[in-house]
Design an enzyme around this catalytic site. Structure first.
Site, PDB file in Angstrom:
ATOM      1  N   LYS A  53      -7.127 -23.693  -9.242  1.00 39.04           N
ATOM      2  CA  LYS A  53      -5.992 -24.108  -8.406  1.00 39.04           C
ATOM      3  C   LYS A  53      -5.342 -22.881  -7.761  1.00 39.04           C
ATOM      4  CE  LYS A  53      -5.437 -28.331 -11.015  1.00 39.04           C
ATOM      5  NZ  LYS A  53      -4.890 -29.056 -12.157  1.00 39.04           N
ATOM      6  N   GLN A  97      -0.169 -28.755 -16.330  1.00 38.24           N
ATOM      7  CA  GLN A  97      -1.568 -29.098 -16.627  1.00 38.24           C
ATOM      8  C   GLN A  97      -1.635 -29.996 -17.868  1.00 38.24           C
ATOM      9  OE1 GLN A  97      -4.144 -28.348 -14.614  1.00 38.24           O
ATOM     10  NE2 GLN A  97      -5.522 -29.491 -15.947  1.00 38.24           N
ATOM     11  N   ASP A 120       1.881 -33.342  -8.533  1.00 38.03           N
ATOM     12  CA  ASP A 120       0.839 -34.305  -8.916  1.00 38.03           C
ATOM     13  C   ASP A 120       1.190 -35.752  -8.575  1.00 38.03           C
ATOM     14  OD1 ASP A 120      -1.525 -33.329 -10.203  1.00 38.03           O
ATOM     15  OD2 ASP A 120      -0.289 -32.597 -11.842  1.00 38.03           O
TER      16      ASP A 120
HETATM   17  N1  GUN Z   1      -5.653 -32.834 -16.165  1.00 36.83           N
HETATM   18  C1  GUN Z   1      -6.743 -33.489 -15.698  1.00 36.83           C
HETATM   19  N2  GUN Z   1      -6.537 -33.882 -14.419  1.00 36.83           N
HETATM   20  C2  GUN Z   1      -5.298 -33.474 -14.082  1.00 36.83           C
HETATM   21  C3  GUN Z   1      -4.526 -33.588 -12.887  1.00 36.83           C
HETATM   22  O1  GUN Z   1      -4.929 -34.155 -11.862  1.00 36.83           O
HETATM   23  N3  GUN Z   1      -3.289 -33.010 -12.931  1.00 36.83           N
HETATM   24  C4  GUN Z   1      -2.810 -32.392 -14.041  1.00 36.83           C
HETATM   25  N4  GUN Z   1      -1.581 -31.890 -13.985  1.00 36.83           N
HETATM   26  N5  GUN Z   1      -3.503 -32.277 -15.157  1.00 36.83           N
HETATM   27  C5  GUN Z   1      -4.742 -32.819 -15.165  1.00 36.83           C
END
Ligand code: GUN
Length: 294
Positions: A53, A97, A120
């Site tokens: 990211k 995350q 998100d």
């Molecule tokens: N863990 C797995 N997929 C995601 C996601 O799309 N966002 C976040 N924050 N954590 C994740």
């Protein structure tokens, strides 16, 4: 029939180029979009996701701030971190995350993110607005930006940019997670599909999948969707990323079998995966613009 391949990597690159131009425009007016990530603990897969990211942010000129906390952090300490990021003017979007360590309730943490900084789209207010919306234009026409969960938002972009119609189609979503299945169903409904959400307790799953003109697999089991579950000519979107014993990756769909039946199909890797990150960048830019960086 041999399906047309949906090239997620190429589509993601195209969106990256579009975002790069938007970021340059923002920077020329003195605004640098900023994304903060928080990783609690040292889960190796999460470390890779977070690293990727930040790399993607760098590529298009978004400032990114990498916050790490030890795995034994308390809920109170994580909530304090959220407060700090909510107040930081350099941060336009916050991503926590997932999964979080067991002592922390993820819903309480997601609830503590300011909805206008929710990278998100997992804050209950934003999810609620998505579920309440009559259609997607309603979400985009307000002054306020409603961030959409990145993976389902990416699936929508893949369909739109591949000119695959959604309206009126029978769509079946396999999997009901908060991250993919549920918001995917809401997005497809908001684009006027007839949506069925299936999961591990669903009866007649094979028949149900076989009725789908649009099949989204997000169950987290390698090659779960077999050829006999795919309708002739269907669009098959594979959200799964499963690591095999030999280190290679498999999706939730048996690709070789499904491609003989489907009209369109996404590969793994190179399908939905690259879209998730790029939609995170898009949410960050949109939230930054909504915060005043027009
Ligand atoms: N863990 C797995 N997929 C995601 C996601 O799309 N966002 C976040 N924050 N954590 C994740």
């Amino acid at each position: 029939m041999t399906a047309e391949l949906i090239d997620g990597k190429a589509i993601a690159n195209q969106i990256k180029q579009e975002l790069k131009i938007e970021v340059e425009k923002l920077k020329s007016s003195g605004i640098v979009p900023g994304l903060a990530t928080l990783l609690v603990g040292e889960d190796p897969a999460s470390q890779i996701y977070v690293r990727n990211k930040h790399k993607a942010c760098q590529e298009i000129g978004i400032a990114s701030f990498n916050h790490l906390m030890p795995k034994e952090s308390s809920q109170k300490e994580v909530l304090e971190k959220m407060n700090q990021l909510n107040l930081d003017p350099k941060v336009h979007a916050i991503l926590v995350q997932l999964p979080l360590p067991a002592q922390i309730n993820p819903h309480d943490i997601l609830y503590a993110i300011k909805p206008s900084k929710d990278a998100d789209g997992f804050h209950p207010v934003n999810l609620g607005r998505l579920f309440a919306a009559k259609d997607l234009t309603e979400l985009r026409s307000n002054q306020q930006v409603i961030p959409l969960p990145c993976t389902p938002y990416g699936v929508l972009e893949l369909l739109d940019r591949s000119k695959i119609s959604i309206q009126g189609k029978n769509a079946v979503v396999v999997g009901r997670s908060m991250i993919v299945g549920k918001p995917m169903a809401a997005l497809l409904l908001a684009r006027h599909a007839t949506v069925t959400v299936t999961h591990s307790q669903t009866k007649n799953l094979i028949e149900c999948c076989r009725s789908a003109e649009l099949l989204v697999a997000a169950i987290g089991k390698a090659k779960f969707i077999q050829g006999n579950m795919v309708k002739e000519g269907a669009a098959v979107i594979d959200v799964g990323i499963n690591r095999n014993a030999n280190g290679s990756l498999s999706g939730d769909v048996d690709f070789e079998a499904a491609k003989e039946k489907a009209g369109w199909i996404t590969p793994v890797p190179g399908g939905v995966g690259p879209m998730t990150i790029v939609m995170l960048l898009k949410n960050t830019v949109e939230l930054c613009k909504a915060a005043g960086g027009t």
